[in-house]
Design a protein around this motif. Structure first.
Motif, PDB file in Angstrom:
ATOM      1  N   ARG A 158     -15.271   3.362   2.763  1.00 31.37           N
ATOM      2  CA  ARG A 158     -16.241   3.703   1.722  1.00 31.37           C
ATOM      3  C   ARG A 158     -16.284   5.215   1.487  1.00 31.37           C
ATOM      4  NH1 ARG A 158     -20.050   0.415  -0.411  1.00 31.37           N
ATOM      5  NH2 ARG A 158     -20.305  -1.695   0.428  1.00 31.37           N
ATOM      6  N   GLU A 159     -16.176   5.981   2.556  1.00 32.39           N
ATOM      7  CA  GLU A 159     -16.334   7.435   2.454  1.00 32.39           C
ATOM      8  C   GLU A 159     -15.061   8.140   1.992  1.00 32.39           C
ATOM      9  OE1 GLU A 159     -19.681   7.624   6.075  1.00 32.39           O
ATOM     10  OE2 GLU A 159     -17.561   7.992   6.493  1.00 32.39           O
ATOM     11  N   HIS A 160     -13.904   7.559   2.294  1.00 36.58           N
ATOM     12  CA  HIS A 160     -12.622   8.179   1.910  1.00 36.58           C
ATOM     13  C   HIS A 160     -11.652   7.110   1.431  1.00 36.58           C
ATOM     14  CE1 HIS A 160     -13.948  11.898   3.945  1.00 36.58           C
ATOM     15  NE2 HIS A 160     -14.382  11.090   4.894  1.00 36.58           N
ATOM     16  N   PRO A 161     -11.955   6.398   0.334  1.00 34.04           N
ATOM     17  CA  PRO A 161     -11.145   5.235  -0.060  1.00 34.04           C
ATOM     18  C   PRO A 161      -9.691   5.559  -0.364  1.00 34.04           C
ATOM     19  CG  PRO A 161     -12.701   5.838  -1.790  1.00 34.04           C
ATOM     20  CD  PRO A 161     -13.069   6.633  -0.595  1.00 34.04           C
ATOM     21  N   ARG A 162      -9.410   6.613  -1.101  1.00 33.16           N
ATOM     22  CA  ARG A 162      -8.027   6.915  -1.489  1.00 33.16           C
ATOM     23  C   ARG A 162      -7.195   7.332  -0.284  1.00 33.16           C
ATOM     24  NH1 ARG A 162      -8.424  10.209  -7.304  1.00 33.16           N
ATOM     25  NH2 ARG A 162      -9.407   8.498  -8.476  1.00 33.16           N
ATOM     26  N   GLU A 163      -7.752   8.212   0.529  1.00 33.51           N
ATOM     27  CA  GLU A 163      -7.014   8.663   1.704  1.00 33.51           C
ATOM     28  C   GLU A 163      -6.820   7.510   2.680  1.00 33.51           C
ATOM     29  OE1 GLU A 163      -5.094  11.590   4.178  1.00 33.51           O
ATOM     30  OE2 GLU A 163      -5.499  11.348   2.044  1.00 33.51           O
ATOM     31  N   TYR A 164      -7.808   6.677   2.786  1.00 36.43           N
ATOM     32  CA  TYR A 164      -7.732   5.506   3.674  1.00 36.43           C
ATOM     33  C   TYR A 164      -6.551   4.620   3.275  1.00 36.43           C
ATOM     34  CZ  TYR A 164      -9.666   1.614   6.489  1.00 36.43           C
ATOM     35  OH  TYR A 164      -9.871   0.610   7.418  1.00 36.43           O
ATOM     36  N   LEU A 165      -6.502   4.235   2.005  1.00 32.85           N
ATOM     37  CA  LEU A 165      -5.439   3.343   1.555  1.00 32.85           C
ATOM     38  C   LEU A 165      -4.085   4.033   1.580  1.00 32.85           C
ATOM     39  CD1 LEU A 165      -7.152   1.412  -1.394  1.00 32.85           C
ATOM     40  CD2 LEU A 165      -6.910   0.752   1.002  1.00 32.85           C
ATOM     41  N   ARG A 166      -4.047   5.316   1.318  1.00 29.73           N
ATOM     42  CA  ARG A 166      -2.765   6.041   1.380  1.00 29.73           C
ATOM     43  C   ARG A 166      -2.195   6.001   2.791  1.00 29.73           C
ATOM     44  NH1 ARG A 166      -0.408  10.523   2.885  1.00 29.73           N
ATOM     45  NH2 ARG A 166      -2.294  11.373   3.864  1.00 29.73           N
ATOM     46  N   ARG A 167      -3.024   6.250   3.781  1.00 28.50           N
ATOM     47  CA  ARG A 167      -2.562   6.260   5.162  1.00 28.50           C
ATOM     48  C   ARG A 167      -2.198   4.852   5.638  1.00 28.50           C
ATOM     49  NH1 ARG A 167      -3.718  10.883   8.450  1.00 28.50           N
ATOM     50  NH2 ARG A 167      -4.699  12.565   7.249  1.00 28.50           N
ATOM     51  N   VAL A 168      -2.987   3.859   5.244  1.00 31.83           N
ATOM     52  CA  VAL A 168      -2.651   2.488   5.618  1.00 31.83           C
ATOM     53  C   VAL A 168      -1.338   2.068   4.968  1.00 31.83           C
ATOM     54  CG1 VAL A 168      -3.346   0.079   5.322  1.00 31.83           C
ATOM     55  CG2 VAL A 168      -5.009   1.766   6.107  1.00 31.83           C
ATOM     56  N   SER A 169      -1.125   2.434   3.723  1.00 33.23           N
ATOM     57  CA  SER A 169       0.128   2.105   3.034  1.00 33.23           C
ATOM     58  C   SER A 169       1.320   2.734   3.741  1.00 33.23           C
ATOM     59  CB  SER A 169       0.075   2.585   1.580  1.00 33.23           C
ATOM     60  OG  SER A 169      -0.924   1.911   0.853  1.00 33.23           O
ATOM     61  N   ALA A 170       1.166   3.985   4.146  1.00 32.60           N
ATOM     62  CA  ALA A 170       2.253   4.656   4.854  1.00 32.60           C
ATOM     63  C   ALA A 170       2.553   3.961   6.180  1.00 32.60           C
ATOM     64  CB  ALA A 170       1.900   6.124   5.085  1.00 32.60           C
ATOM     65  N   PHE A 171       1.505   3.567   6.885  1.00 28.47           N
ATOM     66  CA  PHE A 171       1.695   2.872   8.168  1.00 28.47           C
ATOM     67  C   PHE A 171       2.401   1.540   7.950  1.00 28.47           C
ATOM     68  CE2 PHE A 171       0.032  -0.271  11.220  1.00 28.47           C
ATOM     69  CZ  PHE A 171       0.548   0.255  12.401  1.00 28.47           C
ATOM     70  N   LEU A 172       1.936   0.744   6.991  1.00 22.46           N
ATOM     71  CA  LEU A 172       2.564  -0.543   6.736  1.00 22.46           C
ATOM     72  C   LEU A 172       3.997  -0.378   6.256  1.00 22.46           C
ATOM     73  CD1 LEU A 172      -0.394  -2.464   5.029  1.00 22.46           C
ATOM     74  CD2 LEU A 172       0.503  -2.789   7.343  1.00 22.46           C
ATOM     75  N   GLY A 173       4.269   0.690   5.520  1.00 18.70           N
ATOM     76  CA  GLY A 173       5.637   0.968   5.115  1.00 18.70           C
ATOM     77  C   GLY A 173       6.529   1.230   6.316  1.00 18.70           C
ATOM     78  N   ASN A 174       6.018   1.961   7.288  1.00 14.82           N
ATOM     79  CA  ASN A 174       6.793   2.219   8.501  1.00 14.82           C
ATOM     80  C   ASN A 174       7.004   0.944   9.314  1.00 14.82           C
ATOM     81  OD1 ASN A 174       7.121   4.974   8.060  1.00 14.82           O
ATOM     82  ND2 ASN A 174       5.204   5.496   9.087  1.00 14.82           N
ATOM     83  N   VAL A 175       5.995   0.072   9.329  1.00 19.08           N
ATOM     84  CA  VAL A 175       6.136  -1.208  10.033  1.00 19.08           C
ATOM     85  C   VAL A 175       7.231  -2.037   9.384  1.00 19.08           C
ATOM     86  CG1 VAL A 175       4.981  -3.392  10.539  1.00 19.08           C
ATOM     87  CG2 VAL A 175       3.772  -1.226  10.871  1.00 19.08           C
ATOM     88  N   ASN A 176       7.249  -2.087   8.052  1.00 22.33           N
ATOM     89  CA  ASN A 176       8.291  -2.840   7.350  1.00 22.33           C
ATOM     90  C   ASN A 176       9.664  -2.235   7.614  1.00 22.33           C
ATOM     91  OD1 ASN A 176       6.449  -4.632   6.209  1.00 22.33           O
ATOM     92  ND2 ASN A 176       6.114  -3.346   4.404  1.00 22.33           N
ATOM     93  N   LEU A 177       9.722  -0.904   7.639  1.00 18.38           N
ATOM     94  CA  LEU A 177      10.995  -0.216   7.901  1.00 18.38           C
ATOM     95  C   LEU A 177      11.502  -0.541   9.302  1.00 18.38           C
ATOM     96  CD1 LEU A 177      13.150   1.848   7.017  1.00 18.38           C
ATOM     97  CD2 LEU A 177      11.653   3.646   7.919  1.00 18.38           C
ATOM     98  N   ALA A 178      10.585  -0.518  10.265  1.00 17.60           N
ATOM     99  CA  ALA A 178      10.969  -0.815  11.641  1.00 17.60           C
ATOM    100  C   ALA A 178      11.464  -2.250  11.773  1.00 17.60           C
ATOM    101  CB  ALA A 178       9.788  -0.575  12.574  1.00 17.60           C
ATOM    102  N   GLU A 179      10.799  -3.186  11.074  1.00 20.12           N
ATOM    103  CA  GLU A 179      11.221  -4.581  11.152  1.00 20.12           C
ATOM    104  C   GLU A 179      12.575  -4.777  10.486  1.00 20.12           C
ATOM    105  OE1 GLU A 179       9.534  -8.893   9.673  1.00 20.12           O
ATOM    106  OE2 GLU A 179       8.204  -7.477  10.657  1.00 20.12           O
ATOM    107  N   GLN A 180      12.811  -4.083   9.394  1.00 20.62           N
ATOM    108  CA  GLN A 180      14.109  -4.191   8.716  1.00 20.62           C
ATOM    109  C   GLN A 180      15.230  -3.660   9.604  1.00 20.62           C
ATOM    110  OE1 GLN A 180      14.604  -5.763   5.711  1.00 20.62           O
ATOM    111  NE2 GLN A 180      16.737  -5.591   6.415  1.00 20.62           N
ATOM    112  N   LYS A 181      14.956  -2.590  10.340  1.00 25.58           N
ATOM    113  CA  LYS A 181      15.951  -2.069  11.275  1.00 25.58           C
ATOM    114  C   LYS A 181      16.270  -3.078  12.364  1.00 25.58           C
ATOM    115  CE  LYS A 181      15.022   2.895  10.735  1.00 25.58           C
ATOM    116  NZ  LYS A 181      14.522   4.118  11.403  1.00 25.58           N
ATOM    117  N   ASP A 182      15.236  -3.762  12.840  1.00 17.81           N
ATOM    118  CA  ASP A 182      15.454  -4.786  13.863  1.00 17.81           C
ATOM    119  C   ASP A 182      16.323  -5.920  13.329  1.00 17.81           C
ATOM    120  OD1 ASP A 182      13.932  -3.378  15.664  1.00 17.81           O
ATOM    121  OD2 ASP A 182      12.083  -4.509  15.277  1.00 17.81           O
TER     122      ASP A 182
END
Length: 344
Positions: free
Chosen positions: A308-332
């Motif tokens: 609620r207090e930082h919606p844009r930054e929150y979603l930006r950081r979560v998106s980056a994290f999930l992107g890294n998770v997808n990247l790691a899984e693709q490497k596997d």
């Protein structure tokens, strides 16, 4: 000469005092006074223990509001009502499954204490809609203490971790190849407990992690009422097994606090969190060696209100994290044939 000596002896002889005998009335008064003092003492002890029993009962039986909406009404997301067992078969769970066409990725939301699957103050529907737009299937369900039909006591994660693992099992049955648990407050602490028992979790996002242990328990009690740490904790530890069937020692908080989980975890926490002090998240994050794990300590933010207090930054950081998770899984996936083929 002898007469003088005799007189001197008589003068210096100590005088004996005759004790004043207690009258029956005085004895009776003394007994009544002692009995009265003991009664007051026992009454105060009873009140002190009763207060702790009330605290333990309230903590074990949180007041949870009923559901007021659903994914279609809130965010125009088609969904299914689902019923599934906790992994240990202890109870049946109710929830919503929001499918994403063709997706093999699922986010399982793990709501916090005193809330249901909607958890309006986050707000959960907004995050579910965000996850769905990122092509994740979404699981939203109620823990037993939030059930409107068969309410159970809250156990600080002991029973709830089995309920979460049941939701993860349902996601697997629906074809999920990647499962991310997104937890809030005690739901985040429950996720960490579940992570000790499962190999089916690929990542976690943990917001305002609350791990039930003596320190955090006393911290929250003291925020409401100024009780001494001792013997309050000892009394509560005796009462919890009676009122909710779970001892604090049955919650693996010590193991969680030192565990290096094999999957990436993104810890999100505010410095003004009055329920779960942020050094908890910092310590948990320090233990992680997965290269994709991360921590975001948000200055001035409060418990479960960071989105609620930082919606844009929150979603930006979560998106980056999930992107890294997808990247790691693709490497596997890419490396799997090379690892399995002995000719390479």
């Amino acid at each position: 000469m002898n007469m003088a000596t005799q007189n001197d002896t008589q003068i210096t002889r100590p005088l004996t005092e005759t004790p004043i005998p207690l009258t029956p009335g005085l004895i009776r008064f003394k007994h009544i006074l002692v009995a009265l003092l003991l009664s007051v003492l026992f009454f105060l002890i009873f009140c002190f223990i009763a207060l702790h029993a009330y605290i333990a009962w309230v903590l074990s039986n949180p007041n949870v509001a009923p559901l007021y909406s659903n994914p279609m009404q809130a965010k125009h997301m088609p969904y299914e009502n689902v019923t599934f067992p906790a992994l240990d078969g202890s109870r049946m769970m109710q929830g919503w499954y929001i499918p994403a066409a063709g997706s093999k990725k699922t986010i399982v939301f793990s709501h916090g204490y005193g809330a249901n699957r909607e958890e309006t103050w986050i707000p959960m529907y907004d995050l579910a809609h965000y996850a769905h737009r990122m092509n994740f299937n979404v699981m939203m369900f109620d823990y037993g203490f939030a059930s409107q039909s068969s309410k159970a006591v809250a156990t600080g994660g002991k029973a709830e971790s089995q309920q979460l693992l049941g939701a993860i099992e349902l996601a697997k049955q629906r074809g999920a190849k990647q499962i991310v648990v997104w937890g809030f407050s005690m739901g985040a602490g429950t996720a960490l407990q579940a992570g000790l028992q499962s190999k089916d979790i690929d990542a976690m996002i943990l917001d305002s992690t609350f791990l039930l242990e003596p320190d955090t328990l006393y911290h929250n009690i003291k925020n409401q009422i100024d009780l001494p740490r001792h013997p309050s904790l000892e009394i509560l530890e005796l009462l919890f097994p009676i009122l909710n069937g779970t001892s604090l020692h049955q919650i693996p908080y010590q193991q969680v606090k030192k565990e290096d989980y094999p999957f990436p975890i993104f810890f999100i926490h505010g410095t003004e969190d009055e329920k779960a002090p942020y050094p908890i998240a910092e310590k948990l994050a320090e233990n992680q060696t997965n290269p994709y794990s991360d921590v975001w300590i948000v200055k001035g933010s409060h418990h479960e209100l960071i989105f609620r207090e930082h919606p844009r930054e929150y979603l930006r950081r979560v998106s980056a994290f999930l992107g890294n998770v997808n990247l790691a899984e693709q490497k596997d996936i890419d490396n799997a044939p090379m690892q399995n083929n002995p000719t390479k």
